[in-house]
Each structure stands twice: as structure tokens, then as C-alpha cells.
Design an enzyme around this catalytic site. Structure first.
Site, PDB file in Angstrom:
ATOM      1  N   GLU A   1      12.941  -9.350   1.874  1.00 35.44           N
ATOM      2  CA  GLU A   1      12.145  -8.210   2.338  1.00 35.44           C
ATOM      3  C   GLU A   1      12.912  -6.943   2.007  1.00 35.44           C
ATOM      4  O   GLU A   1      14.114  -6.848   2.286  1.00 35.44           O
ATOM      5  CB  GLU A   1      11.912  -8.325   3.850  1.00 35.44           C
ATOM      6  CG  GLU A   1      11.163  -7.128   4.434  1.00 35.44           C
ATOM      7  CD  GLU A   1      10.906  -7.266   5.942  1.00 35.44           C
ATOM      8  OE1 GLU A   1      11.273  -8.306   6.533  1.00 35.44           O
ATOM      9  OE2 GLU A   1      10.346  -6.306   6.514  1.00 35.44           O
TER      10      GLU A   1
ATOM     11  N   ASN B   1       8.118  -5.655  -0.746  1.00 39.79           N
ATOM     12  CA  ASN B   1       7.978  -4.474   0.097  1.00 39.79           C
ATOM     13  C   ASN B   1       6.495  -4.387   0.437  1.00 39.79           C
ATOM     14  O   ASN B   1       5.696  -3.904  -0.365  1.00 39.79           O
ATOM     15  CB  ASN B   1       8.445  -3.198  -0.612  1.00 39.79           C
ATOM     16  CG  ASN B   1       8.376  -1.991   0.326  1.00 39.79           C
ATOM     17  OD1 ASN B   1       7.781  -2.067   1.407  1.00 39.79           O
ATOM     18  ND2 ASN B   1       8.973  -0.880  -0.087  1.00 39.79           N
TER      19      ASN B   1
ATOM     20  N   PRO C   1       0.787  -1.223   0.000  1.00 33.64           N
ATOM     21  CA  PRO C   1       0.000   0.000   0.000  1.00 33.64           C
ATOM     22  C   PRO C   1       0.830   1.289   0.000  1.00 33.64           C
ATOM     23  O   PRO C   1       1.872   1.365   0.660  1.00 33.64           O
ATOM     24  CB  PRO C   1      -0.822  -0.098   1.292  1.00 33.64           C
ATOM     25  CG  PRO C   1      -0.120  -1.103   2.128  1.00 33.64           C
ATOM     26  CD  PRO C   1       0.533  -2.059   1.182  1.00 33.64           C
ATOM     27  N   ASN C   2       0.315   2.236  -0.758  1.00 32.02           N
ATOM     28  CA  ASN C   2       0.861   3.601  -0.855  1.00 32.02           C
ATOM     29  C   ASN C   2       2.151   3.699  -1.657  1.00 32.02           C
ATOM     30  O   ASN C   2       2.639   4.804  -1.903  1.00 32.02           O
ATOM     31  CB  ASN C   2       1.046   4.237   0.542  1.00 32.02           C
ATOM     32  CG  ASN C   2      -0.258   4.314   1.294  1.00 32.02           C
ATOM     33  OD1 ASN C   2      -1.223   4.875   0.771  1.00 32.02           O
ATOM     34  ND2 ASN C   2      -0.341   3.724   2.465  1.00 32.02           N
TER      35      ASN C   2
ATOM     36  N   ARG D   1       5.016  11.029  -2.204  1.00 26.10           N
ATOM     37  CA  ARG D   1       4.684  10.801  -0.803  1.00 26.10           C
ATOM     38  C   ARG D   1       5.939  10.933   0.064  1.00 26.10           C
ATOM     39  O   ARG D   1       6.919  10.214  -0.141  1.00 26.10           O
ATOM     40  CB  ARG D   1       4.129   9.384  -0.720  1.00 26.10           C
ATOM     41  CG  ARG D   1       4.051   8.785   0.632  1.00 26.10           C
ATOM     42  CD  ARG D   1       3.874   7.270   0.496  1.00 26.10           C
ATOM     43  NE  ARG D   1       3.684   6.699   1.785  1.00 26.10           N
ATOM     44  CZ  ARG D   1       4.097   5.486   2.135  1.00 26.10           C
ATOM     45  NH1 ARG D   1       4.688   4.709   1.253  1.00 26.10           N
ATOM     46  NH2 ARG D   1       3.898   5.047   3.338  1.00 26.10           N
TER      47      ARG D   1
ATOM     48  N   ARG E   1      12.849   4.425  12.760  1.00 24.67           N
ATOM     49  CA  ARG E   1      11.682   5.319  12.690  1.00 24.67           C
ATOM     50  C   ARG E   1      10.777   5.076  13.914  1.00 24.67           C
ATOM     51  O   ARG E   1      11.273   4.719  14.969  1.00 24.67           O
ATOM     52  CB  ARG E   1      10.972   5.092  11.358  1.00 24.67           C
ATOM     53  CG  ARG E   1      11.884   5.437  10.162  1.00 24.67           C
ATOM     54  CD  ARG E   1      11.190   5.241   8.842  1.00 24.67           C
ATOM     55  NE  ARG E   1      10.022   6.105   8.742  1.00 24.67           N
ATOM     56  CZ  ARG E   1       9.066   5.922   7.815  1.00 24.67           C
ATOM     57  NH1 ARG E   1       9.157   4.931   6.944  1.00 24.67           N
ATOM     58  NH2 ARG E   1       8.035   6.745   7.770  1.00 24.67           N
TER      59      ARG E   1
ATOM     60  N   ALA F   1       3.067  -0.752   4.831  1.00 27.03           N
ATOM     61  CA  ALA F   1       2.592  -0.800   6.217  1.00 27.03           C
ATOM     62  C   ALA F   1       2.076  -2.181   6.610  1.00 27.03           C
ATOM     63  O   ALA F   1       2.052  -2.514   7.814  1.00 27.03           O
ATOM     64  CB  ALA F   1       1.511   0.255   6.426  1.00 27.03           C
TER      65      ALA F   1
ATOM     66  N   TYR G   1      11.110   8.752   1.582  1.00 26.53           N
ATOM     67  CA  TYR G   1      11.101   7.674   0.588  1.00 26.53           C
ATOM     68  C   TYR G   1      11.831   8.027  -0.709  1.00 26.53           C
ATOM     69  O   TYR G   1      11.973   7.180  -1.582  1.00 26.53           O
ATOM     70  CB  TYR G   1       9.657   7.260   0.278  1.00 26.53           C
ATOM     71  CG  TYR G   1       8.941   6.726   1.506  1.00 26.53           C
ATOM     72  CD1 TYR G   1       9.379   5.571   2.137  1.00 26.53           C
ATOM     73  CD2 TYR G   1       7.850   7.407   2.049  1.00 26.53           C
ATOM     74  CE1 TYR G   1       8.752   5.089   3.270  1.00 26.53           C
ATOM     75  CE2 TYR G   1       7.208   6.935   3.185  1.00 26.53           C
ATOM     76  CZ  TYR G   1       7.662   5.777   3.789  1.00 26.53           C
ATOM     77  OH  TYR G   1       7.042   5.305   4.912  1.00 26.53           O
TER      78      TYR G   1
ATOM     79  N   HIS H   1      12.781  -2.494   2.018  1.00 27.47           N
ATOM     80  CA  HIS H   1      12.140  -1.217   2.365  1.00 27.47           C
ATOM     81  C   HIS H   1      13.027  -0.086   1.872  1.00 27.47           C
ATOM     82  O   HIS H   1      14.257  -0.168   1.964  1.00 27.47           O
ATOM     83  CB  HIS H   1      11.966  -1.076   3.881  1.00 27.47           C
ATOM     84  CG  HIS H   1      11.099  -2.129   4.468  1.00 27.47           C
ATOM     85  ND1 HIS H   1       9.726  -2.108   4.356  1.00 27.47           N
ATOM     86  CD2 HIS H   1      11.417  -3.263   5.126  1.00 27.47           C
ATOM     87  CE1 HIS H   1       9.236  -3.191   4.937  1.00 27.47           C
ATOM     88  NE2 HIS H   1      10.236  -3.907   5.409  1.00 27.47           N
TER      89      HIS H   1
HETATM   90  C1  DQA Z   1       8.139   1.113   3.792  1.00 28.52           C
HETATM   91  C2  DQA Z   1       8.257   1.278   5.303  1.00 28.52           C
HETATM   92  C3  DQA Z   1       6.913   1.070   5.969  1.00 28.52           C
HETATM   93  O1  DQA Z   1       7.021   1.265   7.364  1.00 28.52           O
HETATM   94  C4  DQA Z   1       5.893   2.043   5.434  1.00 28.52           C
HETATM   95  O2  DQA Z   1       4.632   1.796   5.985  1.00 28.52           O
HETATM   96  C5  DQA Z   1       5.836   2.070   3.951  1.00 28.52           C
HETATM   97  C6  DQA Z   1       7.071   1.989   3.193  1.00 28.52           C
HETATM   98  C7  DQA Z   1       9.469   1.457   3.080  1.00 28.52           C
HETATM   99  O3  DQA Z   1       9.649   1.024   1.947  1.00 28.52           O
HETATM  100  O4  DQA Z   1      10.303   2.171   3.641  1.00 28.52           O
HETATM  101  O5  DQA Z   1       4.775   2.233   3.361  1.00 28.52           O
HETATM  102  O6  DQA Z   1       7.851  -0.252   3.512  1.00 28.52           O
END
Ligand code: DQA
Length: 148
Positions: A99, A75, A11-12, A19, A108, A78, A24, A101
Site C-alpha cells: 500500500e 494507491n 481516484p483523483n 491537485r 491528516r 480515497a 501531494y 500513499h
Molecule cells: C492518498 C491519500 C488519500 O487519503 C487521498 O484520498 C488521496 C491520496 C495519498 O496518496 O496520499 O486521494 O492516497
């Protein structure tokens, strides 16, 4: 036959570049896709690259990777910190899971410190922005080749 690497984004991540760019970065998801495709092709692998804002869709795609993929880069955004459904889907895989990110959740907010992905992953790459996906492709191909 060439390896197929699944790269799934949660998501996002469709909003990458717009964003919270201070966290990011300014690369868009299309930039990340291009980077992943080019690194996979250099490594002789093909890639399935997708993004969804929906937990169930991500679970469906993880299940698809189980039979069609040689490795999975994930990835989960959240959902990393909340999703037992994604954790369970990953536990059903026998292919390697990397995994990834963009940010480093470890430095964080405290709610980002728990990952439901990490216990089902071979390794974690975090905090290197879009470049982390390049590292993740290398790790995924290396692990997939070792298995085959
Ligand atoms: C994320 C880190 C997560 O905590 C966050 O909710 C994201 C992006 C990252 O790529 O840094 O949406 O996965």
C-alpha cells in the site's frame, strides 16, 4: 522470465501535480510512472502502471494482477478509506501487496485513518511523496523474489 509488478492508482491521482500540491507535491502521475518504470527496470522487473477514477475498474485490475502479476503496489486514493470491494479483491490475492500513499493519512483528517487496504497488504509506505513509490517498488520486488 522477469517479474511483472502491477502499480495501480485510484481516484483523483490523474490530477497529481495540480491537485493540492502542498499535500501531494508537484510531481505529475507521468513523473511517478517514469520513476516506477525506471526503478522496476533497474530491479529487472516489468511494470503495468494504471490509474482509474472508477472503483469497479480498480477491482477488475486487482483481479487481473492476481493471475498476471508477481506483486501489486496500490494507491487506492480515497477508496482506501471506503472500499470493501477493493478490500475483498485484495483478500483474493496470493501475491504481495504494498500500500502506498503520497501523503501520510495518519497525520491528516480522522476519516483517513481507516484503511481497507492495510489489512490485506504486506506493508504500507506513506508520507514520502513520489519517492514513496520508489520504496514501494523495492519492497514489491524484494517480496516477489522471496516468494519465487
Ligand atoms: C492518498 C491519500 C488519500 O487519503 C487521498 O484520498 C488521496 C491520496 C495519498 O496518496 O496520499 O486521494 O492516497
Amino acid at each position: 522470465m522477469s517479474l511483472t509488478i502491477y502499480c495501480l492508482n485510484g481516484p483523483n491521482l490523474n490530477l497529481l501535480g495540480e491537485r493540492e500540491p502542498e499535500i501531494y507535491g508537484r510531481d505529475t502521475l507521468d513523473d511517478v510512472r517514469a520513476l516506477v518504470e525506471s526503478r522496476c527496470s533497474e530491479g529487472g522487473a516489468s511494470v503495468v502502471f494504471r490509474q482509474s477514477n472508477h472503483e469497479g475498474e480498480l477491482v477488475d485490475w486487482i483481479q487481473e494482477a492476481r493471475t498476471k502479476g508477481a506483486a501489486l503496489i496500490l494507491n487506492a486514493g480515497a477508496y482506501t478509506h471506503t472500499s470493501i470491494a477493493i478490500h475483498d479483491a485484495l483478500k483474493a490475492l496470493t501475491i504481495p501487496v504494498v500500500e502506498v500513499h503520497l501523503s501520510n493519512p495518519g497525520n491528516r483528517e480522522s476519516f483517513r485513518r481507516r484503511s481497507f487496504v492495510a489489512p490485506a497488504a504486506s506493508g504500507v509506505i506513506a508520507g514520502f511523496g513520489a519517492y514513496g513509490y520508489r520504496l514501494a517498488v523495492d519492497a514489491a520486488i524484494e517480496l516477489a523474489n522471496k516468494r519465487s
